[in-house]
Structure formats: C-alpha cells, structure tokens
Design a protein around this motif. Structure first.
Motif, PDB file in Angstrom:
ATOM      1  N   MET A  22     -37.473 101.931  46.521  1.00  0.00           N
ATOM      2  CA  MET A  22     -38.607 101.386  45.632  1.00  0.00           C
ATOM      3  C   MET A  22     -39.865 102.006  46.256  1.00  0.00           C
ATOM      4  N   ASP A  23     -40.733 102.661  46.087  1.00  0.00           N
ATOM      5  CA  ASP A  23     -42.027 102.943  45.592  1.00  0.00           C
ATOM      6  C   ASP A  23     -42.630 101.886  46.346  1.00  0.00           C
ATOM      7  N   LYS A  24     -43.356 103.574  47.160  1.00  0.00           N
ATOM      8  CA  LYS A  24     -44.205 102.821  48.380  1.00  0.00           C
ATOM      9  C   LYS A  24     -44.952 101.616  47.917  1.00  0.00           C
ATOM     10  N   LYS A  25     -45.672 102.186  47.106  1.00  0.00           N
ATOM     11  CA  LYS A  25     -47.033 101.637  45.815  1.00  0.00           C
ATOM     12  C   LYS A  25     -46.763 100.432  45.643  1.00  0.00           C
ATOM     13  N   LEU A  26     -45.096  99.958  45.011  1.00  0.00           N
ATOM     14  CA  LEU A  26     -44.976  98.926  44.135  1.00  0.00           C
ATOM     15  C   LEU A  26     -44.676  97.794  45.595  1.00  0.00           C
ATOM     16  N   PHE A  27     -44.500  98.518  46.671  1.00  0.00           N
ATOM     17  CA  PHE A  27     -44.081  97.235  47.635  1.00  0.00           C
ATOM     18  C   PHE A  27     -44.879  96.875  48.109  1.00  0.00           C
ATOM     19  N   ASP A  28     -46.143  97.970  48.704  1.00  0.00           N
ATOM     20  CA  ASP A  28     -47.234  97.258  49.083  1.00  0.00           C
ATOM     21  C   ASP A  28     -48.266  96.639  48.388  1.00  0.00           C
ATOM     22  N   TRP A  29     -48.430  96.727  46.996  1.00  0.00           N
ATOM     23  CA  TRP A  29     -48.461  96.207  45.792  1.00  0.00           C
ATOM     24  C   TRP A  29     -48.340  94.883  46.039  1.00  0.00           C
ATOM     25  N   LEU A  30     -47.129  94.832  45.500  1.00  0.00           N
ATOM     26  CA  LEU A  30     -46.108  92.977  45.941  1.00  0.00           C
ATOM     27  C   LEU A  30     -46.080  92.139  46.654  1.00  0.00           C
ATOM     28  N   ILE A  31     -46.713  93.110  48.140  1.00  0.00           N
ATOM     29  CA  ILE A  31     -46.919  92.166  49.269  1.00  0.00           C
ATOM     30  C   ILE A  31     -48.368  91.966  49.025  1.00  0.00           C
ATOM     31  N   GLN A  32     -49.236  92.664  48.804  1.00  0.00           N
ATOM     32  CA  GLN A  32     -50.829  92.344  48.432  1.00  0.00           C
ATOM     33  C   GLN A  32     -50.764  91.071  47.427  1.00  0.00           C
ATOM     34  N   ASP A  33     -50.057  91.153  46.611  1.00  0.00           N
ATOM     35  CA  ASP A  33     -50.173  90.131  45.586  1.00  0.00           C
ATOM     36  C   ASP A  33     -49.534  88.476  46.311  1.00  0.00           C
ATOM     37  N   LEU A  34     -48.361  88.453  47.074  1.00  0.00           N
ATOM     38  CA  LEU A  34     -48.358  88.030  47.536  1.00  0.00           C
ATOM     39  C   LEU A  34     -49.255  87.062  49.076  1.00  0.00           C
ATOM     40  N   GLU A  35     -49.730  88.111  49.130  1.00  0.00           N
ATOM     41  CA  GLU A  35     -51.502  87.233  50.723  1.00  0.00           C
ATOM     42  C   GLU A  35     -52.414  86.547  50.041  1.00  0.00           C
ATOM     43  N   ASN A  36     -52.390  87.501  48.492  1.00  0.00           N
ATOM     44  CA  ASN A  36     -53.034  86.700  48.507  1.00  0.00           C
ATOM     45  C   ASN A  36     -52.924  85.200  47.178  1.00  0.00           C
ATOM     46  N   LEU A  37     -51.927  85.832  46.309  1.00  0.00           N
ATOM     47  CA  LEU A  37     -51.270  84.431  46.169  1.00  0.00           C
ATOM     48  C   LEU A  37     -51.638  83.206  47.456  1.00  0.00           C
ATOM     49  N   THR A  38     -51.167  83.630  48.366  1.00  0.00           N
ATOM     50  CA  THR A  38     -51.201  82.249  49.929  1.00  0.00           C
ATOM     51  C   THR A  38     -52.456  82.221  49.769  1.00  0.00           C
ATOM     52  N   GLU A  39     -53.534  82.471  49.383  1.00  0.00           N
ATOM     53  CA  GLU A  39     -55.401  82.405  50.261  1.00  0.00           C
ATOM     54  C   GLU A  39     -55.498  81.411  49.231  1.00  0.00           C
ATOM     55  N   GLU A  40     -54.583  81.462  47.362  1.00  0.00           N
ATOM     56  CA  GLU A  40     -55.288  81.316  46.313  1.00  0.00           C
ATOM     57  C   GLU A  40     -54.628  79.309  46.368  1.00  0.00           C
ATOM     58  N   ILE A  41     -52.607  79.942  46.494  1.00  0.00           N
ATOM     59  CA  ILE A  41     -53.083  78.617  46.463  1.00  0.00           C
ATOM     60  C   ILE A  41     -52.157  77.335  47.651  1.00  0.00           C
ATOM     61  N   GLY A  42     -53.180  77.257  48.595  1.00  0.00           N
ATOM     62  CA  GLY A  42     -53.295  76.841  50.346  1.00  0.00           C
ATOM     63  C   GLY A  42     -52.063  76.591  50.771  1.00  0.00           C
ATOM     64  N   ASP A  43     -51.893  75.802  51.671  1.00  0.00           N
ATOM     65  CA  ASP A  43     -51.279  75.114  52.945  1.00  0.00           C
ATOM     66  C   ASP A  43     -50.030  74.998  52.420  1.00  0.00           C
ATOM     67  N   LYS A  44     -50.444  73.970  51.399  1.00  0.00           N
ATOM     68  CA  LYS A  44     -49.036  72.898  50.641  1.00  0.00           C
ATOM     69  C   LYS A  44     -48.481  74.136  49.966  1.00  0.00           C
ATOM     70  N   GLY A  45     -48.944  74.662  49.406  1.00  0.00           N
ATOM     71  CA  GLY A  45     -48.456  75.459  48.544  1.00  0.00           C
ATOM     72  C   GLY A  45     -47.274  76.161  49.017  1.00  0.00           C
ATOM     73  N   CYS A  46     -47.852  77.275  49.819  1.00  0.00           N
ATOM     74  CA  CYS A  46     -47.386  78.342  50.550  1.00  0.00           C
ATOM     75  C   CYS A  46     -46.239  77.975  51.419  1.00  0.00           C
ATOM     76  N   ARG A  47     -45.802  76.310  51.873  1.00  0.00           N
ATOM     77  CA  ARG A  47     -44.662  75.514  52.177  1.00  0.00           C
ATOM     78  C   ARG A  47     -43.497  75.380  51.165  1.00  0.00           C
ATOM     79  N   ARG A  48     -44.238  75.157  49.974  1.00  0.00           N
ATOM     80  CA  ARG A  48     -43.611  74.579  48.898  1.00  0.00           C
ATOM     81  C   ARG A  48     -42.490  75.685  47.901  1.00  0.00           C
ATOM     82  N   LEU A  49     -43.124  77.083  48.256  1.00  0.00           N
ATOM     83  CA  LEU A  49     -43.335  77.918  47.742  1.00  0.00           C
ATOM     84  C   LEU A  49     -41.932  78.591  49.089  1.00  0.00           C
ATOM     85  N   ASN A  50     -42.368  78.519  50.234  1.00  0.00           N
ATOM     86  CA  ASN A  50     -42.046  79.451  50.899  1.00  0.00           C
ATOM     87  C   ASN A  50     -41.917  80.851  51.073  1.00  0.00           C
ATOM     88  N   ILE A  51     -43.697  81.553  50.646  1.00  0.00           N
ATOM     89  CA  ILE A  51     -43.473  82.920  50.949  1.00  0.00           C
ATOM     90  C   ILE A  51     -43.076  83.144  51.769  1.00  0.00           C
TER      91      ILE A  51
END
Length: 157
Positions: free
Chosen positions: A1-30
């Motif tokens: 996989m392209d390194k940029k795409l992989f980094d982008w994917l991880i960065q998006d998940l970290e941003n999503l973690t901040e947005e949805i909070g702790d309860k949402g992270c546990r629900r989605l098991n980020i």
C-alpha cells in the motif's frame, strides 16, 4: 500500500478518535482497527486479500469520517463484520494468534494428562495435576515466545 495512503488512514482514525470521544472509540474499537490496518499493510504487498481488505477498511474509514453522527445498528454490524473478516483472514492465511493462545491450550492439555497419569502412576490426583499443569505451561509459554519472536501474535482485544 502507498505510504501516503497508509499515513492518511492512520491520521484520519486519530482525528476520528478525537471527534467521537472515548465512548465512541470503545464502541468502534478504534485501537483494534489501527492494529489490523498496520498488520494488513505489512502483508499487503504479497497478499491480494490483504490489499482488498485494506481498501475496504479505507472506504469504511471514509464513511465514518463523513458521518458526523452516531452509527445505526446495521451500519455498526457491517463495520464490525468487515473488521472481523480482516482479523479472520490474518489468523487463517498468515497464522496470527492471540497472545497466550498456546499457553492456555497446552495448560489445559497438560492438566488433563496430569490427572490421568496422576491417578495411574502416583495414586495422587493433586501431584499429577500440578505436574501436568507445569509441563503444559512450560510448553505453551515456549510456543507463545516462539510465535512472538516470529511476529505471529496479535494483542488481546
């Protein structure tokens, strides 16, 4: 996989973690999803199935990022199904096991054999049980350590 795409994917998940909070992270098991993505990325060059699963997960992350609301039950089921399919593929095709798998299996086998041999040889149930458990733990711990050295373990969920 392209390194940029992989980094982008991880960065998006970290941003999503901040947005949805702790309860949402546990629900989605980020945290589990991030570990699965990293493992799929490491195998994606050699395995087409890993690449396909990784692309499915990337579209799934895009959908999660675009939806700034709670997921409905059906969407949550679909999300967990895709992640579990990826984990199942990693376990079957690439022989990944959870930490402590061999320890628990061989401890159980050792205990059952220890009970049998304890009654037959020693006429002492507790002595056979403790010996069998000790031997099973030793064998299982050795196999777990070997799997960890080969990189074939995944953290417990």
């Amino acid at each position: 996989m392209d390194k940029k795409l992989f980094d982008w994917l991880i960065q998006d998940l970290e941003n999503l973690t901040e947005e949805i909070g702790d309860k949402g992270c546990r629900r989605l098991n980020i945290s589990q999803l991030i570990r699965v993505i990293k493992r799929l990325d490491s195998y994606s060059e050699d395995c087409e199935e890993c690449m396909k699963n990784l692309l499915e997960i990337s579209t799934l992350v895009n959908e999660l990022m675009s939806q700034h609301r709670q997921l409905e039950k059906q969407e949550l089921k679909e999300y967990h199904s895709k992640v579990n399919n990826s984990i199942f593929h990693l376990q079957k095709k690439h022989k990944l096991v959870a930490e402590g798998t061999y320890l628990s299996i061989y401890m159980s086998i050792g205990m059952s054999l220890g009970l049998v041999f304890g009654m037959l040889i020693y006429d002492n149930l507790s002595m056979g049980l403790s010996l069998g458990m000790g031997i099973g733990v030793a064998i299982g711990a050795g196999l777990d350590a070997n799997a960890a050295l080969e990189g074939a373990t995944r953290p417990l969920d």
